[in-house]
Design a protein around this motif. Sequence first.
Motif, PDB file in Angstrom:
ATOM      1  N   VAL A   7       3.443   5.037   9.039  1.00 33.97           N
ATOM      2  CA  VAL A   7       1.905   4.815   8.655  1.00 33.97           C
ATOM      3  C   VAL A   7       2.157   4.046   7.437  1.00 33.97           C
ATOM      4  CG1 VAL A   7       0.060   6.184   7.033  1.00 33.97           C
ATOM      5  CG2 VAL A   7       1.652   7.060   8.964  1.00 33.97           C
ATOM      6  N   LEU A   8       1.593   2.934   6.844  1.00 36.23           N
ATOM      7  CA  LEU A   8       0.943   1.685   6.349  1.00 36.23           C
ATOM      8  C   LEU A   8      -0.242   2.328   4.824  1.00 36.23           C
ATOM      9  CD1 LEU A   8       2.331  -0.703   4.530  1.00 36.23           C
ATOM     10  CD2 LEU A   8       0.594  -1.852   6.132  1.00 36.23           C
ATOM     11  N   PHE A   9       0.536   2.320   3.811  1.00 30.76           N
ATOM     12  CA  PHE A   9      -0.725   3.311   2.879  1.00 30.76           C
ATOM     13  C   PHE A   9      -1.246   1.790   1.996  1.00 30.76           C
ATOM     14  CE2 PHE A   9       0.432   7.459   3.328  1.00 30.76           C
ATOM     15  CZ  PHE A   9      -0.515   7.523   3.668  1.00 30.76           C
ATOM     16  N   VAL A  10      -2.266   0.978   1.801  1.00 27.67           N
ATOM     17  CA  VAL A  10      -2.395  -0.004   1.369  1.00 27.67           C
ATOM     18  C   VAL A  10      -3.553  -0.079   0.172  1.00 27.67           C
ATOM     19  CG1 VAL A  10      -3.321  -2.661   1.762  1.00 27.67           C
ATOM     20  CG2 VAL A  10      -1.686  -1.347   3.023  1.00 27.67           C
ATOM     21  N   CYS A  11      -3.454  -0.639  -1.181  1.00 29.59           N
ATOM     22  CA  CYS A  11      -4.104  -0.388  -1.896  1.00 29.59           C
ATOM     23  C   CYS A  11      -4.325  -2.078  -2.853  1.00 29.59           C
ATOM     24  CB  CYS A  11      -4.932   0.686  -2.564  1.00 29.59           C
ATOM     25  SG  CYS A  11      -2.975   0.668  -3.755  1.00 29.59           S
ATOM     26  N   VAL A  12      -5.040  -2.778  -3.402  1.00 27.29           N
ATOM     27  CA  VAL A  12      -4.368  -3.949  -4.039  1.00 27.29           C
ATOM     28  C   VAL A  12      -3.323  -4.102  -5.048  1.00 27.29           C
ATOM     29  CG1 VAL A  12      -6.231  -5.448  -6.032  1.00 27.29           C
ATOM     30  CG2 VAL A  12      -7.340  -4.003  -3.829  1.00 27.29           C
ATOM     31  N   HIS A  13      -3.305  -2.753  -5.723  1.00 25.64           N
ATOM     32  CA  HIS A  13      -2.098  -3.288  -6.514  1.00 25.64           C
ATOM     33  C   HIS A  13      -0.542  -2.141  -6.330  1.00 25.64           C
ATOM     34  CE1 HIS A  13      -4.671  -5.227  -8.689  1.00 25.64           C
ATOM     35  NE2 HIS A  13      -5.437  -4.664  -9.311  1.00 25.64           N
ATOM     36  N   GLY A  39       0.632  -3.846  -1.199  1.00 25.71           N
ATOM     37  CA  GLY A  39      -0.320  -4.167  -1.629  1.00 25.71           C
ATOM     38  C   GLY A  39      -0.544  -5.617  -2.208  1.00 25.71           C
ATOM     39  N   SER A  40      -1.740  -5.616  -1.537  1.00 26.61           N
ATOM     40  CA  SER A  40      -2.089  -7.074  -1.634  1.00 26.61           C
ATOM     41  C   SER A  40      -2.078  -7.869  -2.584  1.00 26.61           C
ATOM     42  CB  SER A  40      -3.787  -7.243  -1.174  1.00 26.61           C
ATOM     43  OG  SER A  40      -5.447  -6.617  -1.779  1.00 26.61           O
ATOM     44  N   ALA A  41      -2.765  -7.833  -4.219  1.00 26.18           N
ATOM     45  CA  ALA A  41      -1.612  -8.055  -5.453  1.00 26.18           C
ATOM     46  C   ALA A  41      -1.470  -6.552  -5.847  1.00 26.18           C
ATOM     47  CB  ALA A  41      -2.868  -9.012  -6.426  1.00 26.18           C
ATOM     48  N   PRO A  42       0.308  -6.717  -6.012  1.00 26.12           N
ATOM     49  CA  PRO A  42       1.258  -5.789  -6.356  1.00 26.12           C
ATOM     50  C   PRO A  42       1.118  -6.122  -7.875  1.00 26.12           C
ATOM     51  CG  PRO A  42       2.234  -6.724  -5.120  1.00 26.12           C
ATOM     52  CD  PRO A  42       1.112  -7.543  -4.621  1.00 26.12           C
ATOM     53  N   ALA A  43       0.859  -4.338  -8.370  1.00 28.13           N
ATOM     54  CA  ALA A  43       1.180  -4.616  -9.825  1.00 28.13           C
ATOM     55  C   ALA A  43       3.011  -4.212 -10.488  1.00 28.13           C
ATOM     56  CB  ALA A  43       0.530  -2.740 -10.217  1.00 28.13           C
ATOM     57  N   ALA A  44       3.254  -4.595 -11.790  1.00 28.37           N
ATOM     58  CA  ALA A  44       4.217  -4.316 -12.488  1.00 28.37           C
ATOM     59  C   ALA A  44       5.065  -2.806 -11.873  1.00 28.37           C
ATOM     60  CB  ALA A  44       4.717  -5.536 -13.743  1.00 28.37           C
ATOM     61  N   ALA A  45       4.466  -2.516 -12.152  1.00 24.97           N
ATOM     62  CA  ALA A  45       4.909  -1.135 -11.580  1.00 24.97           C
ATOM     63  C   ALA A  45       3.695  -0.069 -11.510  1.00 24.97           C
ATOM     64  CB  ALA A  45       5.492  -0.644 -13.337  1.00 24.97           C
ATOM     65  N   LYS A  67       5.025  -3.165  -4.018  1.00 27.30           N
ATOM     66  CA  LYS A  67       5.583  -4.288  -3.004  1.00 27.30           C
ATOM     67  C   LYS A  67       4.091  -4.934  -2.635  1.00 27.30           C
ATOM     68  CE  LYS A  67       7.585  -0.217  -0.816  1.00 27.30           C
ATOM     69  NZ  LYS A  67       7.097   0.297  -1.456  1.00 27.30           N
ATOM     70  N   LEU A  68       4.393  -6.629  -2.404  1.00 24.45           N
ATOM     71  CA  LEU A  68       3.719  -7.358  -1.654  1.00 24.45           C
ATOM     72  C   LEU A  68       2.895  -6.863   0.163  1.00 24.45           C
ATOM     73  CD1 LEU A  68       1.614  -9.611  -2.168  1.00 24.45           C
ATOM     74  CD2 LEU A  68       3.837 -11.171  -1.315  1.00 24.45           C
ATOM     75  N   GLY A  84      -9.260   0.184  -0.040  1.00 29.26           N
ATOM     76  CA  GLY A  84      -9.874  -0.899  -1.122  1.00 29.26           C
ATOM     77  C   GLY A  84      -9.623  -1.931  -1.594  1.00 29.26           C
ATOM     78  N   CYS A  85      -8.802  -2.386  -0.533  1.00 29.56           N
ATOM     79  CA  CYS A  85      -8.103  -3.629  -0.194  1.00 29.56           C
ATOM     80  C   CYS A  85      -9.145  -5.144  -0.203  1.00 29.56           C
ATOM     81  CB  CYS A  85      -6.659  -3.511   0.146  1.00 29.56           C
ATOM     82  SG  CYS A  85      -6.591  -3.375   1.734  1.00 29.56           S
ATOM     83  N   GLY A  86     -10.265  -4.308   0.987  1.00 29.63           N
ATOM     84  CA  GLY A  86     -11.261  -5.376   1.086  1.00 29.63           C
ATOM     85  C   GLY A  86     -10.597  -6.169   2.531  1.00 29.63           C
ATOM     86  N   ASP A  87     -11.629  -6.961   2.660  1.00 31.97           N
ATOM     87  CA  ASP A  87     -10.478  -8.493   3.602  1.00 31.97           C
ATOM     88  C   ASP A  87      -9.087  -8.815   3.523  1.00 31.97           C
ATOM     89  OD1 ASP A  87     -12.972  -8.026   4.918  1.00 31.97           O
ATOM     90  OD2 ASP A  87     -13.872  -9.153   3.632  1.00 31.97           O
ATOM     91  N   SER A  88      -8.155  -8.101   2.805  1.00 29.61           N
ATOM     92  CA  SER A  88      -7.485  -8.617   2.343  1.00 29.61           C
ATOM     93  C   SER A  88      -6.084  -8.394   3.050  1.00 29.61           C
ATOM     94  CB  SER A  88      -6.330  -8.995   0.837  1.00 29.61           C
ATOM     95  OG  SER A  88      -6.890  -7.572   0.858  1.00 29.61           O
ATOM     96  N   CYS A  89      -7.044  -7.044   4.071  1.00 28.46           N
ATOM     97  CA  CYS A  89      -5.170  -6.668   5.210  1.00 28.46           C
ATOM     98  C   CYS A  89      -5.287  -6.972   6.444  1.00 28.46           C
ATOM     99  CB  CYS A  89      -6.097  -5.060   4.835  1.00 28.46           C
ATOM    100  SG  CYS A  89      -6.213  -4.499   3.129  1.00 28.46           S
ATOM    101  N   PRO A  90      -4.460  -7.976   6.686  1.00 26.80           N
ATOM    102  CA  PRO A  90      -4.245  -8.113   8.009  1.00 26.80           C
ATOM    103  C   PRO A  90      -4.938  -6.923   9.227  1.00 26.80           C
ATOM    104  CG  PRO A  90      -1.719  -8.323   7.136  1.00 26.80           C
ATOM    105  CD  PRO A  90      -3.165  -7.279   6.553  1.00 26.80           C
TER     106      PRO A  90
END
Length: 135
Positions: A7-13, A39-45, A67-68, A84-90
């Motif tokens: 399972v892969l969980f994806v959010c923006v940061h 995340g599509s635009a990972p945060a620093a922490a 992680k990116l 909430g990552c919208g269209d940035s997820c393949p």
Amino acid sequence: MTGKPSVLFVCVHNAGRSQMAAGWLRHLAGDRVEVRSAGSAPAAAVNPAAVEAMREVGIDITDQKPKLLAYDTVESSDVVVTMGCGDSCPYFPGKRYEDWKLDDPAGKGVDAVRPIRDEIRDRVATLLAELLPAG
């Protein structure tokens, strides 16, 4: 799916929702499920309020790092849960996709993050029951 589901969980940061979801799934499934987050635009922490909210329920996510999102990570996952990552997820045909509408904990204190944490717990428990039916 054959063998252990992934399972892969994806959010923006990859700093709040996806980290809490991954923490819950690791906690509830043990080694029965491969757990990933990105995340599509990972945060620093990881968000400190998310870390604290999870610590309150006995789950330590302090060792996690945003992680990116990588193409091959999506391709090799059985279930992709977006938050909430919208269209940035393949998109890969044949994968199971779920889009969980959840408030973003970014910039919120732990009091506001607790209900998000609890909603994620409930959704993860439902997903786990579907992936690993009893019996």
